[in-house]
Each structure stands twice: as C-alpha cells, then as structure tokens.
Design a protein around this motif. Structure first.
Motif, PDB file in Angstrom:
ATOM      1  N   LEU A  58       6.816   6.616   7.626  1.00  0.00           N
ATOM      2  CA  LEU A  58       5.816   6.447   6.854  1.00  0.00           C
ATOM      3  C   LEU A  58       4.617   5.865   7.071  1.00  0.00           C
ATOM      4  O   LEU A  58       4.502   4.694   7.644  1.00  0.00           O
TER       5      LEU A  58
ATOM      6  N   ALA B 247       0.154   9.463   4.449  1.00  0.00           N
ATOM      7  CA  ALA B 247      -0.717   9.536   3.388  1.00  0.00           C
ATOM      8  C   ALA B 247      -2.052   9.875   3.518  1.00  0.00           C
ATOM      9  O   ALA B 247      -2.871   9.341   4.513  1.00  0.00           O
TER      10      ALA B 247
ATOM     11  N   VAL C  40       7.409  -3.862   0.045  1.00  0.00           N
ATOM     12  CA  VAL C  40       7.702  -2.367   0.476  1.00  0.00           C
ATOM     13  C   VAL C  40       9.085  -2.202   1.043  1.00  0.00           C
ATOM     14  O   VAL C  40       9.965  -1.288   0.614  1.00  0.00           O
TER      15      VAL C  40
ATOM     16  N   LEU D   4       2.193  -0.913   5.750  1.00  0.00           N
ATOM     17  CA  LEU D   4       3.448  -1.048   4.817  1.00  0.00           C
ATOM     18  C   LEU D   4       4.127  -2.063   5.279  1.00  0.00           C
ATOM     19  O   LEU D   4       4.919  -2.850   4.445  1.00  0.00           O
TER      20      LEU D   4
ATOM     21  N   SER E 224       0.959   4.763   5.994  1.00  0.00           N
ATOM     22  CA  SER E 224      -0.237   4.697   4.992  1.00  0.00           C
ATOM     23  C   SER E 224      -1.612   4.890   5.453  1.00  0.00           C
ATOM     24  O   SER E 224      -2.688   5.240   4.722  1.00  0.00           O
ATOM     25  N   ASP E 225      -1.903   4.437   6.680  1.00  0.00           N
ATOM     26  CA  ASP E 225      -3.301   4.645   7.395  1.00  0.00           C
ATOM     27  C   ASP E 225      -3.162   6.015   8.381  1.00  0.00           C
ATOM     28  O   ASP E 225      -3.133   5.637   9.494  1.00  0.00           O
TER      29      ASP E 225
ATOM     30  N   LEU F 102       4.212   8.820  -0.825  1.00  0.00           N
ATOM     31  CA  LEU F 102       5.022   8.417   0.246  1.00  0.00           C
ATOM     32  C   LEU F 102       6.386   7.758  -0.289  1.00  0.00           C
ATOM     33  O   LEU F 102       7.316   8.053   0.164  1.00  0.00           O
TER      34      LEU F 102
ATOM     35  N   PRO G   6       0.708  -0.982   0.109  1.00  0.00           N
ATOM     36  CA  PRO G   6      -0.028   0.023   0.137  1.00  0.00           C
ATOM     37  C   PRO G   6       0.859   1.232  -0.130  1.00  0.00           C
ATOM     38  O   PRO G   6       0.388   2.395   0.295  1.00  0.00           O
ATOM     39  N   LEU G   7       1.955   1.282  -0.403  1.00  0.00           N
ATOM     40  CA  LEU G   7       2.980   2.495  -0.412  1.00  0.00           C
ATOM     41  C   LEU G   7       2.448   3.425  -1.661  1.00  0.00           C
ATOM     42  O   LEU G   7       2.294   3.027  -2.855  1.00  0.00           O
ATOM     43  N   THR G   8       1.951   4.644  -1.261  1.00  0.00           N
ATOM     44  CA  THR G   8       1.620   5.295  -2.292  1.00  0.00           C
ATOM     45  C   THR G   8       2.483   5.992  -3.341  1.00  0.00           C
ATOM     46  O   THR G   8       3.754   5.869  -2.778  1.00  0.00           O
TER      47      THR G   8
END
Length: 195
Positions: free
Chosen positions: A96, A126, A73, A67, A98-99, A47, A42-44
C-alpha cells in the motif's frame, strides 16, 4: 478507538473484489469504488477498501513510510484483515503506497519466479487524478485495439518502470491505481507507451 471496517463485510468486500477483477481483466478501464470507510490517516478510504478485500493472514502487507508512521493504520489493517504487516517489501503480497510519487522501484518487491509467477506483489497506489481519456497508450490482453490512461501523481520514471516490468513478463508486479471513488489496473501483461 479503532475505525470500523466494512458495514457489510461479505458484500462490501465482494463489490471491491469485483471492481479489482474487472480492472485487471480490462486494463485502462476505470471502475467505480464505493467504500464508505473512514480509516486512520494517511490511509485513504480506497486503499483501506482494497486492503480489506484483498489481504488476509496468508497475504502480508507492506506499508510505505507515510502509512507505517501511524500505528493506528497498522492496527486497523491487522484487525480488519488478519494480515501480517512486513517491513520487507520483497515479502509482501500487497503493498500500500499513500505517496505514489515516492513509490520505491518495482524491483524492491516480489517479482515471482519462472515456475511461480503468481508469487509476485500487487502494488496499490493512491493517486489523486485518474482518467481514461488521455495519457499513456495501453495494449495487450484484455484491451480491444488500444486504451488510454493517465494518473497523477506518479514517479517521474513511471513509463520506464512499466516498460521494464512488462519486459519481465510473466514475472513482475501488478499495479492498482486508486483515486477517490475509482480505480484502474495495469497488470504486468499490459504494454504501456507514452501518449
């Protein structure tokens, strides 16, 4: 197969770094962030771009649970940045998340020390929505009169977290909010009040 990093590593990293510096120097402004990356989920892309521009062998990374669950990742980040991935948020130079709505309390991260406030963490969250037209009222260094900023999703207690973080200045964390194609920053020197 490892996802590729920046097409032009030097210039792409410089562009991202410049956007971050502009956002930190002028809190509440929204900066464009072009990435061209397709990192493992789920790494955007945002990010990933920020990690590739900021992290290195001397700047450990901490990854949130989402992540950390995908080994691809960590492999992507280690390969493209040379950064060590740490399980201890207090060791991280950059975190980092993600949520963003489930971001740990800021006290879990390095706050710096009175003699070395620069030894604190920068959290990169993110978010899906980012706007400078509504939301919190911001004031402090780099802001002429005042600015507005809203972002979502974030923890329900985010205003209280930001107030505690500002109260500890010069110690505390710096915050980067990364939405699709753009970013904004809230350094610890910025005072945030609910709109």
């Amino acid at each position: 197969m490892l996802a590729r990093g920046f097409t032009d590593p030097v210039h792409d990293a410089q562009g991202v770094f410049r956007a971050v510096m502009d956002a930190l120097a002028r809190p509440g402004t929204i900066q464009a962030l072009a990435t061209g990356l397709t990192p493992p989920a789920p790494l955007t892309p945002e990010l990933a771009a920020l990690a590739l521009a900021l992290a290195d062998a001397d700047a450990p990374l901490w990854l949130d649970a989402g992540l950390a669950q995908n080994p691809a990742v960590s492999a992507f980040l280690r390969f493209h940045t040379g950064a060590r991935i740490t399980d201890d948020p207090a060791e991280a130079a950059f975190a980092l998340v993600s949520d963003a709505a489930a971001c740990p309390d800021f006290s879990a991260f390095a706050q710096g020390m009175p003699a070395y406030p620069d030894r604190s963490a920068t959290l990169v969250l993110a978010v899906s929505a980012l706007s400078g037209d509504e939301g919190w009222h911001l004031d402090g260094p780099g802001i002429r009169e005042s600015a507005r900023l809203s972002a979502a999703p974030l923890p329900a207690d985010m205003p209280a977290r930001l107030a505690r973080n500002h109260a500890g200045f010069p110690q505390g964390i710096d915050l980067i909010l990364a939405a699709p194609g753009r970013l904004a920053a809230l350094p610890r020197s910025t005072r945030v009040q609910e709109g």
